[in-house]
Every structure is written in C-alpha cells, then in structure tokens.
Scaffold this motif. Structure first.
Motif, PDB file in Angstrom:
ATOM      1  N   ILE A  80       0.871  -1.171   0.000  1.00  0.00           N
ATOM      2  CA  ILE A  80       0.000   0.000   0.000  1.00  0.00           C
ATOM      3  C   ILE A  80       0.908   1.221   0.000  1.00  0.00           C
ATOM      4  O   ILE A  80       1.667   1.446   0.942  1.00  0.00           O
ATOM      5  N   LYS A  81       0.838   1.976  -1.090  1.00  0.00           N
ATOM      6  CA  LYS A  81       1.611   3.207  -1.213  1.00  0.00           C
ATOM      7  C   LYS A  81       0.715   4.350  -0.750  1.00  0.00           C
ATOM      8  O   LYS A  81      -0.482   4.368  -1.030  1.00  0.00           O
ATOM      9  N   GLU A  82       1.306   5.316  -0.067  1.00  0.00           N
ATOM     10  CA  GLU A  82       0.507   6.418   0.442  1.00  0.00           C
ATOM     11  C   GLU A  82       0.865   7.706  -0.277  1.00  0.00           C
ATOM     12  O   GLU A  82       2.035   8.001  -0.513  1.00  0.00           O
ATOM     13  N   ARG A  84       0.036  11.787   0.122  1.00  0.00           N
ATOM     14  CA  ARG A  84      -0.535  12.772   1.040  1.00  0.00           C
ATOM     15  C   ARG A  84      -0.853  14.063   0.302  1.00  0.00           C
ATOM     16  O   ARG A  84      -0.052  14.554  -0.485  1.00  0.00           O
ATOM     17  N   LYS A 112      -3.162   4.527  -1.040  1.00  0.00           N
ATOM     18  CA  LYS A 112      -3.953   5.175   0.004  1.00  0.00           C
ATOM     19  C   LYS A 112      -3.713   6.667  -0.146  1.00  0.00           C
ATOM     20  O   LYS A 112      -2.592   7.149  -0.001  1.00  0.00           O
ATOM     21  N   THR A 114      -4.301  10.265   1.280  1.00  0.00           N
ATOM     22  CA  THR A 114      -4.631  10.871   2.564  1.00  0.00           C
ATOM     23  C   THR A 114      -4.675  12.386   2.429  1.00  0.00           C
ATOM     24  O   THR A 114      -3.738  12.996   1.923  1.00  0.00           O
ATOM     25  N   SER A 157      -9.022   9.672   4.425  1.00  0.00           N
ATOM     26  CA  SER A 157      -8.291   8.824   3.479  1.00  0.00           C
ATOM     27  C   SER A 157      -9.230   7.960   2.653  1.00  0.00           C
ATOM     28  O   SER A 157     -10.356   7.687   3.051  1.00  0.00           O
ATOM     29  N   VAL A 159      -8.816   4.448  -0.188  1.00  0.00           N
ATOM     30  CA  VAL A 159      -7.894   3.421  -0.724  1.00  0.00           C
ATOM     31  C   VAL A 159      -8.358   3.035  -2.113  1.00  0.00           C
ATOM     32  O   VAL A 159      -9.530   2.717  -2.319  1.00  0.00           O
TER      33      VAL A 159
END
Length: 164
Positions: A80-82, A84, A112, A114, A157, A159
C-alpha cells in the motif's frame, strides 16, 4: 515423526517407490525401513490408520523446503503506497500526485490517498472531500475505490486498488 518416534500400533505403509504395502504394525514397518537402509516417516498422522512412508528423511526435508521456497516465489505481495495531500492543493500539484498514483497502480500496488488537515482547516472538512472524489474520478479508468473516504482524526483517506 520418524522411526522410533512413531508409537501407533498399526500404520498404512507406502514403499519407497510409492507402492502400497498395506496395513501392518509399526514395528514391522520400521523393520522393513531399516532393511532398506531408509527411514520410516509419518506423512499423514490424522488418517485412520496413520500413513507412513519408507523414504530418506534428509531428502524428504530438503524437498519440503524446496517446495516451500517455490510457493513463496509465486506469491505476489501487494504493497500500500501512500500519497498525502493538503486541502489547498493546486491543480498542477494534484495532477503530479495523480500521475504518481497511476504508476503505483500500474505496478500492482494499492494506493492510500490521505488528505491531511492542519489547524483551522479542520473547520472546512466537508468542503475538502471533493478533492478525494476528484482524485478517485481521475483514476476511475484503471482503479476502483476499495475503501470509501473516511475521516480518521485529522486526516481523511481513501484506498484505491487496480481494476480486475
């Protein structure tokens, strides 16, 4: 369990070539294994009667380890890459983040996204929800929403996962 560790009265025995030798006492089976200079290994302990096989135990252990490694090679781990974002992000910056998300998704990872709120931005959470919706809409051709936008503390957030 191998050799003397097998305490069952009766076992179903399989020879070293894979042929069925029938049901016999554990002592007889152990005797046959020792005559062949091999080990008696319990391969199906839950069966009635338990199934034992005459094989070379070292070779058997090696084969199990090799099969386990082979199975691990074929597994695909999904990371899971986030990404922001902030509520006052400009459209060019948003496009850059969308392109990064496209790369992650095309490699098979989940993303994800955010949206982080700081200070007084918390008062305008509902006005900022559209940023996540736009992000998901831009990627709708290659990704689907796996987890809807949700507020967790000071961040919201979502996904996204690759479409099947």
């Amino acid at each position: 369990m191998i050799n003397e560790q097998i305490k069952d009265k009766e076992v179903r025995l399989i020879g070293q070539g894979g042929e069925q030798l029938g049901i016999m006492s554990a002592r007889e089976a152990l005797k046959l294994a020792q005559e062949a200079d091999l080990d008696l290994v319990k391969i199906a302990p839950m069966a009635k009667p338990p199934v034992c096989k005459i094989i070379d135990y070292g070779k058997y252990k090696y084969e199990l380890v090799r099969k386990e490694k082979e199975a691990k090679k074929k597994q695909k781990t999904v990371e899971i890459k986030e990404i922001r974002l902030s509520p006052n992000i400009e459209s060019n910056d948003l496009n850059t983040k969308i392109n990064a998300a496209k790369k992650f998704i095309s490699k098979g990872n989940k993303v994800k996204v955010t949206l982080r709120f700081r200070g007084r931005e918390m008062a305008h959470i509902q006005n900022s929800k559209h940023i996540l919706d736009d992000f998901a809409e831009e990627l709708s051709d290659i990704a689907m929403v796996e987890k809807a936008p949700k507020l967790e503390g000071r961040s919201m957030s979502i996904v996204l996962a690759e479409k099947k």
